[in-house]
Design a protein around this motif. Structure first.
Motif, PDB file in Angstrom:
ATOM      1  N   GLU A   1       0.886  -1.086  -0.013  1.00 53.61           N
ATOM      2  CA  GLU A   1      -0.076   0.066   0.045  1.00 53.61           C
ATOM      3  C   GLU A   1       0.987   1.321  -0.079  1.00 53.61           C
ATOM      4  OE1 GLU A   1      -2.549  -0.492   3.580  1.00 53.61           O
ATOM      5  OE2 GLU A   1      -4.242  -1.640   2.047  1.00 53.61           O
ATOM      6  N   ARG A   2       2.036   1.084   0.503  1.00 51.36           N
ATOM      7  CA  ARG A   2       3.022   2.213   0.495  1.00 51.36           C
ATOM      8  C   ARG A   2       4.201   2.448  -0.594  1.00 51.36           C
ATOM      9  NH1 ARG A   2       1.030   1.160   5.189  1.00 51.36           N
ATOM     10  NH2 ARG A   2       0.639   2.227   6.836  1.00 51.36           N
ATOM     11  N   GLY A   3       3.692   1.535  -1.633  1.00 50.60           N
ATOM     12  CA  GLY A   3       4.476   1.654  -2.849  1.00 50.60           C
ATOM     13  C   GLY A   3       5.509   0.987  -3.044  1.00 50.60           C
ATOM     14  N   LEU A   4       5.845  -0.130  -2.178  1.00 51.26           N
ATOM     15  CA  LEU A   4       6.905  -0.829  -2.435  1.00 51.26           C
ATOM     16  C   LEU A   4       6.792  -1.986  -3.324  1.00 51.26           C
ATOM     17  CD1 LEU A   4       7.401   0.490   0.433  1.00 51.26           C
ATOM     18  CD2 LEU A   4       9.256  -1.416   0.925  1.00 51.26           C
ATOM     19  N   LYS A   5       7.748  -2.826  -3.817  1.00 54.40           N
ATOM     20  CA  LYS A   5       7.822  -3.891  -4.524  1.00 54.40           C
ATOM     21  C   LYS A   5       8.059  -5.017  -3.404  1.00 54.40           C
ATOM     22  CE  LYS A   5      10.911  -2.853  -7.735  1.00 54.40           C
ATOM     23  NZ  LYS A   5      11.789  -2.912  -8.673  1.00 54.40           N
ATOM     24  N   VAL A   6       7.111  -5.807  -3.185  1.00 52.87           N
ATOM     25  CA  VAL A   6       7.014  -6.810  -1.901  1.00 52.87           C
ATOM     26  C   VAL A   6       7.227  -8.404  -2.663  1.00 52.87           C
ATOM     27  CG1 VAL A   6       6.278  -7.550   0.067  1.00 52.87           C
ATOM     28  CG2 VAL A   6       6.164  -5.240  -0.449  1.00 52.87           C
ATOM     29  N   ALA A   7       8.364  -8.873  -2.430  1.00 54.99           N
ATOM     30  CA  ALA A   7       8.494 -10.152  -2.327  1.00 54.99           C
ATOM     31  C   ALA A   7       7.867 -11.069  -1.189  1.00 54.99           C
ATOM     32  CB  ALA A   7       9.804 -10.649  -2.849  1.00 54.99           C
ATOM     33  N   GLY A   8       6.617 -11.650  -1.375  1.00 57.50           N
ATOM     34  CA  GLY A   8       6.394 -12.654  -0.261  1.00 57.50           C
ATOM     35  C   GLY A   8       6.907 -14.073  -0.349  1.00 57.50           C
ATOM     36  N   LEU A   9       7.349 -14.243   0.754  1.00 57.30           N
ATOM     37  CA  LEU A   9       8.129 -15.735   0.837  1.00 57.30           C
ATOM     38  C   LEU A   9       7.070 -16.757   1.768  1.00 57.30           C
ATOM     39  CD1 LEU A   9      10.309 -14.273  -0.507  1.00 57.30           C
ATOM     40  CD2 LEU A   9      11.750 -15.582   0.923  1.00 57.30           C
ATOM     41  N   ALA A  10       6.694 -17.813   1.161  1.00 55.45           N
ATOM     42  CA  ALA A  10       5.745 -18.823   1.998  1.00 55.45           C
ATOM     43  C   ALA A  10       5.763 -20.116   1.413  1.00 55.45           C
ATOM     44  CB  ALA A  10       4.652 -17.982   2.441  1.00 55.45           C
ATOM     45  N   ARG A  11       5.253 -21.207   2.107  1.00 54.46           N
ATOM     46  CA  ARG A  11       5.083 -22.387   1.601  1.00 54.46           C
ATOM     47  C   ARG A  11       3.833 -22.254   0.715  1.00 54.46           C
ATOM     48  NH1 ARG A  11       5.710 -26.502   6.097  1.00 54.46           N
ATOM     49  NH2 ARG A  11       4.343 -24.853   7.115  1.00 54.46           N
ATOM     50  N   ARG A  12       2.754 -21.747   1.088  1.00 52.18           N
ATOM     51  CA  ARG A  12       1.476 -21.869   0.511  1.00 52.18           C
ATOM     52  C   ARG A  12       1.299 -20.723  -0.605  1.00 52.18           C
ATOM     53  NH1 ARG A  12      -1.506 -21.791   6.346  1.00 52.18           N
ATOM     54  NH2 ARG A  12       0.058 -20.064   6.569  1.00 52.18           N
ATOM     55  N   LYS A  13       1.730 -21.247  -1.823  1.00 56.82           N
ATOM     56  CA  LYS A  13       1.601 -20.366  -3.006  1.00 56.82           C
ATOM     57  C   LYS A  13       0.120 -19.841  -3.396  1.00 56.82           C
ATOM     58  CE  LYS A  13       3.410 -18.733  -7.085  1.00 56.82           C
ATOM     59  NZ  LYS A  13       2.512 -18.773  -7.825  1.00 56.82           N
ATOM     60  N   ASP A  14      -0.829 -20.746  -3.083  1.00 56.71           N
ATOM     61  CA  ASP A  14      -2.223 -20.265  -3.467  1.00 56.71           C
ATOM     62  C   ASP A  14      -2.686 -19.020  -2.470  1.00 56.71           C
ATOM     63  OD1 ASP A  14      -2.043 -21.976  -0.935  1.00 56.71           O
ATOM     64  OD2 ASP A  14      -4.104 -22.563  -1.174  1.00 56.71           O
ATOM     65  N   ARG A  15      -2.270 -18.981  -1.254  1.00 49.09           N
ATOM     66  CA  ARG A  15      -2.460 -17.826  -0.270  1.00 49.09           C
ATOM     67  C   ARG A  15      -1.781 -16.803  -0.684  1.00 49.09           C
ATOM     68  NH1 ARG A  15      -3.869 -19.665   5.784  1.00 49.09           N
ATOM     69  NH2 ARG A  15      -5.026 -21.582   5.426  1.00 49.09           N
ATOM     70  N   LEU A  16      -0.481 -16.964  -1.339  1.00 46.93           N
ATOM     71  CA  LEU A  16       0.229 -15.770  -1.813  1.00 46.93           C
ATOM     72  C   LEU A  16      -0.408 -15.132  -2.961  1.00 46.93           C
ATOM     73  CD1 LEU A  16       3.818 -16.808  -1.194  1.00 46.93           C
ATOM     74  CD2 LEU A  16       2.808 -14.890  -0.023  1.00 46.93           C
ATOM     75  N   ASP A  17      -0.728 -16.060  -3.746  1.00 46.58           N
ATOM     76  CA  ASP A  17      -1.358 -15.699  -5.309  1.00 46.58           C
ATOM     77  C   ASP A  17      -2.856 -15.058  -4.728  1.00 46.58           C
ATOM     78  OD1 ASP A  17       0.508 -16.756  -6.636  1.00 46.58           O
ATOM     79  OD2 ASP A  17      -0.460 -18.574  -6.996  1.00 46.58           O
ATOM     80  N   ALA A  18      -3.430 -15.591  -3.866  1.00 46.46           N
ATOM     81  CA  ALA A  18      -4.829 -14.683  -3.471  1.00 46.46           C
ATOM     82  C   ALA A  18      -4.592 -13.476  -2.831  1.00 46.46           C
ATOM     83  CB  ALA A  18      -5.717 -15.611  -2.476  1.00 46.46           C
ATOM     84  N   LEU A  19      -3.405 -13.119  -2.074  1.00 49.90           N
ATOM     85  CA  LEU A  19      -3.045 -11.936  -1.523  1.00 49.90           C
ATOM     86  C   LEU A  19      -2.773 -10.647  -2.623  1.00 49.90           C
ATOM     87  CD1 LEU A  19      -2.648 -10.280   1.196  1.00 49.90           C
ATOM     88  CD2 LEU A  19      -0.367 -11.074   1.264  1.00 49.90           C
ATOM     89  N   ALA A  20      -1.924 -11.514  -3.516  1.00 46.21           N
ATOM     90  CA  ALA A  20      -1.514 -10.591  -4.857  1.00 46.21           C
ATOM     91  C   ALA A  20      -2.639 -10.107  -5.529  1.00 46.21           C
ATOM     92  CB  ALA A  20      -0.524 -11.276  -5.531  1.00 46.21           C
TER      93      ALA A  20
END
Length: 207
Positions: free
Chosen positions: A32-51
């Motif tokens: 929200e503050r304008g950064l490029k954020v690499a989100g690391l986690a095992r659960r790719k489906d949840r990362l995709d949903a957040l993206a």
């Protein structure tokens, strides 16, 4: 002197354990503050949903499937970030586990998992981030998300190995601070206890 978050706009931040809970909230706040954020986690489906949820925000979330207990996964994740997003400016070591076990009748597999995530994974991610910051002459910021259990032992039933891992995080942060002083690096190391607001403030209140 209080600096604006504008310093970090367009920069790359890495957040471990970003698929849920406080990690997802931190990733969202940074996007929200304008950064490029690499989100690391095992659960790719949840990362995709957040993206997808954050697709219309000022910054962007990049899902990177990573098992923080595996050094090869962490190294490959940082390699992808460097090749696709650019130099790393911020690392938020958020990934952590509690583990239901005792010391008297402890389960070695749970002990090992706690150490792998809370201590070793954190240390490997920190090493990789600092290597990239030094290579690119970045005065970056590393934040360890810790717990009050990393400063004072409380009697919490069946979580008797967890405080040791969080005391280790406290010691690792202080040791890293001293190492970077000796190396004359301008990378900042901070410990924060859990709230997204405190993480945000740690970026803003820099001298």
């Amino acid at each position: 002197m209080v600096l604006s978050m504008e310093r970090w706009v367009g920069k790359v931040a890495v957040v471990t354990g970003a698929s849920s809970g406080i990690g997802a909230a931190i990733a969202e706040a940074l996007v929200e503050r304008g950064l490029k954020v690499a989100g690391l986690a095992r659960r790719k489906d949840r990362l995709d949903a957040l993206a997808q949820k954050l697709s219309n925000k000022k910054g962007k979330l990049y899902p990177v499937q990573t098992d923080i207990t595996k050094e090869e996964d962490i190294i490959n994740a940082f390699k992808w970030i460097k090749e696709n997003l650019g130099p790393i400016h911020i690392l938020v070591n958020n990934a952590g586990v509690l583990g239901q076990t005792s010391l008297v009748d402890g389960n070695i597999e749970i002990w090992e998992n706690i150490l792998d995530v809370n201590v070793l994974g954190l240390s490997i991610a920190t090493r990789e981030a600092i290597r990239d910051m030094r290579a690119n002459n970045v005065d970056g910021h590393i934040i360890h998300i810790n717990s009050v259990a990393g400063h004072q032992v409380s009697q919490i039933p069946n979580m008797n190995f967890y405080p040791a891992s969080k005391f280790a995080v406290t010691a690792l942060a202080e040791t890293l601070r001293l190492e970077m002083l000796n190396l004359k690096l301008k990378i900042k190391i901070t410990i924060q206890e859990l709230t997204v607001r405190s993480v945000d403030e740690s970026f803003r209140n820099e001298k």
